[in-house]
Design an enzyme around this catalytic site. Structure first.
Site, PDB file in Angstrom:
ATOM      1  N   ARG A   1       5.905 -21.305  34.789  1.00  0.00           N
ATOM      2  CA  ARG A   1       5.862 -20.393  36.265  1.00  0.00           C
ATOM      3  C   ARG A   1       5.238 -20.097  37.172  1.00  0.00           C
ATOM      4  NH1 ARG A   1       3.634 -14.970  36.815  1.00  0.00           N
ATOM      5  NH2 ARG A   1       2.444 -15.175  35.342  1.00  0.00           N
TER       6      ARG A   1
ATOM      7  N   HIS B   1      -1.249 -16.930  28.544  1.00  0.00           N
ATOM      8  CA  HIS B   1      -1.147 -16.168  29.250  1.00  0.00           C
ATOM      9  C   HIS B   1       0.953 -15.798  29.286  1.00  0.00           C
ATOM     10  CE1 HIS B   1      -1.272 -13.780  33.050  1.00  0.00           C
ATOM     11  NE2 HIS B   1      -0.971 -14.474  33.717  1.00  0.00           N
TER      12      HIS B   1
ATOM     13  N   PHE C   1      -0.685 -18.437  46.737  1.00  0.00           N
ATOM     14  CA  PHE C   1      -1.159 -18.747  45.194  1.00  0.00           C
ATOM     15  C   PHE C   1      -0.717 -19.966  45.006  1.00  0.00           C
ATOM     16  CE2 PHE C   1      -0.809 -14.519  41.779  1.00  0.00           C
ATOM     17  CZ  PHE C   1      -1.391 -14.156  42.483  1.00  0.00           C
TER      18      PHE C   1
ATOM     19  N   HIS D   1      -2.928 -20.000  30.863  1.00  0.00           N
ATOM     20  CA  HIS D   1      -3.512 -19.734  32.580  1.00  0.00           C
ATOM     21  C   HIS D   1      -5.214 -20.430  32.604  1.00  0.00           C
ATOM     22  CE1 HIS D   1      -4.971 -17.400  35.639  1.00  0.00           C
ATOM     23  NE2 HIS D   1      -4.016 -16.513  36.004  1.00  0.00           N
TER      24      HIS D   1
ATOM     25  N   ARG E   1       0.319 -23.518  38.274  1.00  0.00           N
ATOM     26  CA  ARG E   1      -0.813 -23.150  36.935  1.00  0.00           C
ATOM     27  C   ARG E   1      -0.839 -24.341  35.624  1.00  0.00           C
ATOM     28  NH1 ARG E   1       0.547 -17.066  36.334  1.00  0.00           N
ATOM     29  NH2 ARG E   1      -0.757 -17.189  38.071  1.00  0.00           N
TER      30      ARG E   1
ATOM     31  N   LEU F   1      -7.830 -12.367  31.637  1.00  0.00           N
ATOM     32  CA  LEU F   1      -7.333 -13.030  33.070  1.00  0.00           C
ATOM     33  C   LEU F   1      -8.696 -12.870  34.759  1.00  0.00           C
ATOM     34  CD1 LEU F   1      -5.042 -14.383  34.232  1.00  0.00           C
ATOM     35  CD2 LEU F   1      -4.386 -12.521  35.364  1.00  0.00           C
TER      36      LEU F   1
ATOM     37  N   GLN G   1       2.412 -20.438  28.977  1.00  0.00           N
ATOM     38  CA  GLN G   1       1.833 -20.407  29.952  1.00  0.00           C
ATOM     39  C   GLN G   1       0.763 -20.042  29.618  1.00  0.00           C
ATOM     40  OE1 GLN G   1       1.676 -18.373  33.737  1.00  0.00           O
ATOM     41  NE2 GLN G   1       2.229 -20.894  34.016  1.00  0.00           N
TER      42      GLN G   1
ATOM     43  N   GLU H   1      -5.350 -15.859  39.741  1.00  0.00           N
ATOM     44  CA  GLU H   1      -5.410 -16.290  40.481  1.00  0.00           C
ATOM     45  C   GLU H   1      -5.221 -15.690  41.799  1.00  0.00           C
ATOM     46  OE1 GLU H   1      -2.043 -19.123  39.700  1.00  0.00           O
ATOM     47  OE2 GLU H   1      -1.787 -19.265  41.807  1.00  0.00           O
TER      48      GLU H   1
HETATM   49  C1  LIG Z   1      -3.446  -9.549  32.600  1.00  0.00           C
HETATM   50  C2  LIG Z   1      -2.799 -10.304  33.301  1.00  0.00           C
HETATM   51  C3  LIG Z   1      -1.926 -10.488  35.047  1.00  0.00           C
HETATM   52  C4  LIG Z   1      -1.175 -10.397  35.400  1.00  0.00           C
HETATM   53  N1  LIG Z   1      -0.774 -10.536  36.287  1.00  0.00           N
HETATM   54  C5  LIG Z   1       0.210 -10.953  37.391  1.00  0.00           C
HETATM   55  C6  LIG Z   1       0.129 -11.131  38.557  1.00  0.00           C
HETATM   56  O1  LIG Z   1      -0.529 -10.517  39.801  1.00  0.00           O
HETATM   57  N2  LIG Z   1       1.085 -11.329  38.802  1.00  0.00           N
HETATM   58  C7  LIG Z   1       2.883 -11.294  38.700  1.00  0.00           C
HETATM   59  O2  LIG Z   1       3.915 -11.624  38.793  1.00  0.00           O
HETATM   60  N3  LIG Z   1       2.979 -11.568  37.534  1.00  0.00           N
HETATM   61  C8  LIG Z   1       0.801 -11.313  36.494  1.00  0.00           C
HETATM   62  N4  LIG Z   1       1.472 -10.851  35.662  1.00  0.00           N
HETATM   63  C9  LIG Z   1       2.603 -11.457  34.701  1.00  0.00           C
HETATM   64  C10 LIG Z   1       2.983  -9.973  33.969  1.00  0.00           C
HETATM   65  O3  LIG Z   1       2.592  -9.089  34.500  1.00  0.00           O
HETATM   66  C11 LIG Z   1       4.833  -9.605  33.065  1.00  0.00           C
HETATM   67  O4  LIG Z   1       5.054 -10.975  32.842  1.00  0.00           O
HETATM   68  C12 LIG Z   1       5.161  -8.974  33.355  1.00  0.00           C
HETATM   69  O5  LIG Z   1       4.762  -7.123  33.845  1.00  0.00           O
HETATM   70  C13 LIG Z   1       5.993  -8.036  32.199  1.00  0.00           C
HETATM   71  O6  LIG Z   1       6.533  -6.697  32.050  1.00  0.00           O
HETATM   72  P1  LIG Z   1       8.000  -6.539  31.185  1.00  0.00           P
HETATM   73  O7  LIG Z   1       8.402  -4.855  31.152  1.00  0.00           O
HETATM   74  O8  LIG Z   1       8.533  -7.997  30.135  1.00  0.00           O
HETATM   75  O9  LIG Z   1       6.390  -5.838  29.849  1.00  0.00           O
HETATM   76  P2  LIG Z   1       5.444  -5.562  29.551  1.00  0.00           P
HETATM   77  O10 LIG Z   1       4.910  -4.657  30.759  1.00  0.00           O
HETATM   78  O11 LIG Z   1       4.687  -6.551  28.353  1.00  0.00           O
HETATM   79  O12 LIG Z   1       6.177  -3.938  28.363  1.00  0.00           O
HETATM   80  C14 LIG Z   1       5.843  -3.945  27.525  1.00  0.00           C
HETATM   81  C15 LIG Z   1       6.927  -3.290  26.875  1.00  0.00           C
HETATM   82  O13 LIG Z   1       7.474  -3.072  26.271  1.00  0.00           O
HETATM   83  C16 LIG Z   1       7.475  -1.806  24.723  1.00  0.00           C
HETATM   84  N5  LIG Z   1       7.501  -2.746  23.264  1.00  0.00           N
HETATM   85  C17 LIG Z   1       7.269  -3.337  22.664  1.00  0.00           C
HETATM   86  N6  LIG Z   1       7.742  -4.230  21.201  1.00  0.00           N
HETATM   87  C18 LIG Z   1       8.286  -2.725  21.109  1.00  0.00           C
HETATM   88  C19 LIG Z   1       8.787  -2.212  20.412  1.00  0.00           C
HETATM   89  N7  LIG Z   1       8.832  -3.039  18.863  1.00  0.00           N
HETATM   90  N8  LIG Z   1       9.512  -1.217  20.041  1.00  0.00           N
HETATM   91  C20 LIG Z   1       9.222  -0.066  21.209  1.00  0.00           C
HETATM   92  N9  LIG Z   1       8.164  -0.660  22.462  1.00  0.00           N
HETATM   93  C21 LIG Z   1       7.760  -2.244  22.593  1.00  0.00           C
HETATM   94  C22 LIG Z   1       5.743  -2.166  25.409  1.00  0.00           C
HETATM   95  O14 LIG Z   1       5.756  -0.273  24.342  1.00  0.00           O
HETATM   96  C23 LIG Z   1       5.761  -2.085  26.823  1.00  0.00           C
HETATM   97  O15 LIG Z   1       6.652  -0.828  27.212  1.00  0.00           O
HETATM   98  C24 LIG Z   1       0.101 -11.087  34.174  1.00  0.00           C
HETATM   99  C25 LIG Z   1       0.169 -11.201  33.163  1.00  0.00           C
HETATM  100  C26 LIG Z   1      -1.222 -10.640  32.412  1.00  0.00           C
HETATM  101  C27 LIG Z   1      -1.255 -10.335  31.236  1.00  0.00           C
END
Ligand SMILES: Cc1cc2nc3c(=O)[nH]c(=O)nc-3n(C[C@H](O)[C@H](O)[C@H](O)COP(=O)(O)OP(=O)(O)OC[C@H]3O[C@@H](n4cnc5c(N)ncnc54)[C@H](O)[C@@H]3O)c2cc1C
Length: 579
Positions: free
Chosen positions: A385, A344, A117, A232, A278, A242, A230, A245
């Protein structure tokens, strides 16, 4: 009023890992998890490429090298004590995930496989084909259910309850029925993910609207380093979704209209080529496009995997191929994919200490309030990141948050709280949204916001564009406040009402991003100021805090924690960033 010892907002990787840690370690405590979507539909499920850890299964890796790569990738803005926690705990959290049932892809010798990566010295990203987030999130949520955690899915949190310097719970409404409830808890963890929808081209899902960030600034608390967005490098053109990567990790080329692998033409990326970090790769693509070397002079370049061969494409990056076919009509086995940078990831967020406890402007902990995952800024990513470090952050700090929360609430009594004024206020707010009789639909205001953010606060920035952008945001906020039109007045799954509330979050978060970007007069990591092109350690080796005072965004700063310096003195002191 609903009560839990620990309340978690968000069912993505960080929220569900935290809830699971409470359930595993403190079975006598009650843990509630609220999510506006079904937890398995959280954006984490879309994570593709991998999760970083110095397992050393492919190369001779160690945590200190991972830590150094992360700090250098962050352009020296990450808090080094937090990076130490992240990288040192990485191998053990991966093994722990495996024990929970996560099916990682394997090397020939049966060990967990690891791929390359950007910005990582060694093959370090563990993966489940290119569906890594999917594989992890399903196991976390299933295990949480098995251990009896309570999940409130399709409940929208609209306010944090903060009285006498203490977070006491939240106000939420059910999307299914519009019923309003106060949830009281001894401690609340914010795990609400990112805000990609602030921009017009993003890889993020529709729910990534920065709600948790807005709820936090509404309390008068700061957000940290919000200027670092960021982009991407490889969003599929034109939709922005996306292309992981992992595709470059497996050996893809970036090519311009002249057929050049242009990464070789920039001194900063000529060694690592497509596997440069990135921020650098996105800037190079943006320059190619601006200078007319996009494909056919257009707004994209090519990502070429044809030389990898059909078998490798189908086994290692099947999802990327499927996306190309489905969303751009391009089969990458035979043709290059059209790509351009896409918004991203949020490096900034709610400032916390390494125990995930939220800290205020004065760096003091806020009683009863924790944050983890993408909405938090424990600052392991600083100004940029590295790929595969975000899933890692969610699992390391999610787990840590759950363990800390369990211990934290053990000696706390349930806070005193009268729910009735909160219910009345929330009902009035929802009624206010529904009774809007303006002329402008949500989609119009949202598009204006997204276009303004992209045009004035995108990959390249300068003072004049940012100042003009902030004026436009003010006009957008006024239009929202005075001219919003809502058609749906129903009580059941009123998605328009939810989108109206989300749009308010997006506007507030946009203002903080733009103001923070204007206050940082240097270029560092993902923040590129054309009028201040150099990094300026003398004045800006510090975090930005953005907060609301009398409805106006203010900014101040706090120092970076460089305490890892002592481990390996020279390596971690700021140097010019070259690859
Ligand atoms: C397409 C894509 C691919 C990625 N690939 C990678 C990768 O390969 N490796 C890597 O390290 N990172 C990757 N990332 C980044 C990584 O996936 C995210 O940063 C990470 O998953 C975020 O997790 P989280 O638990 O913080 O939030 P999220 O998974 O976004 O979850 C947010 C939660 O909050 C809840 N929520 C939000 N607002 C409210 C509200 N007002 N009331 C109630 N609930 C609410 C939502 O329902 C959800 O359950 C990727 C991101 C994307 C977009």
């Amino acid at each position: 009023m609903i009560e839990h010892d620990v309340l978690i907002i968000g069912g993505g990787l960080s929220g569900s890992r935290a809830a699971l840690a409470v359930a595993q370690n403190y079975p006598h405590l009650s843990v509630g998890l609220i999510s506006k979507v079904h937890p398995i539909r959280s954006h984490s499920v879309a994570a593709q490429g991998g999760i970083a850890a110095s397992l050393g299964n492919v190369d001779n890796d160690d945590w200190l090298t991972h830590a150094f790569d992360t700090v250098k990738g962050s352009d020296y803005l990450a808090d080094q004590n937090a990076v130490q926690v992240l990288t040192k705990s990485a191998p053990e959290v991966i093994i722990d995930l495996e024990h929970l049932g996560v099916l990682f892809s394997r090397a020939d010798n049966g060990k967990i496989s690891q791929r390359a990566f950007g910005g990582h010295t060694y093959n370090r990203a563990c993966y489940a084909a290119d569906k890594t987030g999917h594989a992890i999130l399903h196991e976390l949520v299933m295990n949480l259910k098995r251990l009896g955690g309570t999940i409130y899915q399709e409940w929208y949190v609209m306010q944090l309850i903060y009285e006498d310097g203490e977070v006491k719970g939240v106000v939420a409404y059910s999307l299914e029925t519009s019923e309003i409830e106060v949830f009281r808890a001894k401690a609340v963890l914010m795990a609400t993910g990112g805000y990609g929808r602030v921009f017009n081209t993003t890889s993020n899902d529709f729910a990534s609207t920065g709600d948790g960030l807005c709820l936090t600034v509404n309390l008068g608390l700061p957000l940290q380093d919000m200027e670092f967005v960021q982009f991407h490098p490889t969003g599929l053109y034109p939709v922005g979704v996306l292309i992981s990567e992992a595709v470059r990790g497996e050996g893809a080329y970036l090519v311009n209209d002249l057929g050049d692998r242009f990464m070789a033409n920039y001194p900063i990326s000529k060694n690592r080529m497509e596997l440069s970090p990135r921020d650098i790769t996105s800037r190079n693509i943006a320059c190619e496009i601006m200078e007319g070397r996009g494909i056919n002079g257009g707004n994209y370049v090519h990502l070429d995997v044809r030389h990898l061969g059909k078998e490798k494409i189908l086994s290692r990056i099947p999802f990327a191929r499927e996306e190309g076919l489905r969303l751009a009509g391009v089969d990458c086995i035979d043709h290059p994919l059209p790509v351009r940078p896409t918004a991203h990831y949020s490096m900034g967020g709610i400032p916390t200490n390494v125990d995930c406890q939220v800290i205020g402007k004065d760096s003091k902990e806020i009683t009863g309030f924790f944050a983890a995952g993408e909405c938090a800024c424990v600052s392991v990513h600083g100004a940029n990141r590295l790929g595969a470090n975000s899933l890692l952050e969610c699992v390391v700090f999610g787990k840590r948050a759950g363990e800390k929360l369990g211990a934290y609430v053990r000696d706390r009594t349930m806070p005193k709280l009268d729910p009735s004024p909160y219910i009345a206020e929330a009902a009035a707010k929802l009624k206010g949204v529904l009774s809007n009789k303006g002329n402008t639909r949500i989609s119009v205001i949202r598009q204006q916001l997204q276009d303004t953010m992209t045009e004035h606060c995108g990959i390249f920035r300068d003072e004049a564009r940012l100042t003009e952008g902030l004026e436009k945001l003010q006009a957008i906020r006024d239009r929202y406040d005075h001219d919003l039109l809502i058609d749906d007045h129903g009580a059941v799954f009123n998605m328009e009402m939810m989108q109206a509330i989300e749009l308010k979050s997006l506007i507030t978060v946009g203002e903080i991003i733009m103001s923070s970007a204007r206050s940082r007069r240097e270029s560092r990591g993902a923040h590129s100021r054309e009028d201040f092109a150099k990094r300026d350690d003398a004045n800006y080796l510090k975090h930005t805090l953005g907060y609301l005072e009398d409805d106006q965004v203010q900014t101040s700063h706090r120092p970076v924690d460089m305490s890892l310096q002592n481990v390996d003195s020279d390596r971690f002191t700021p140097q010019e960033r070259k690859y």
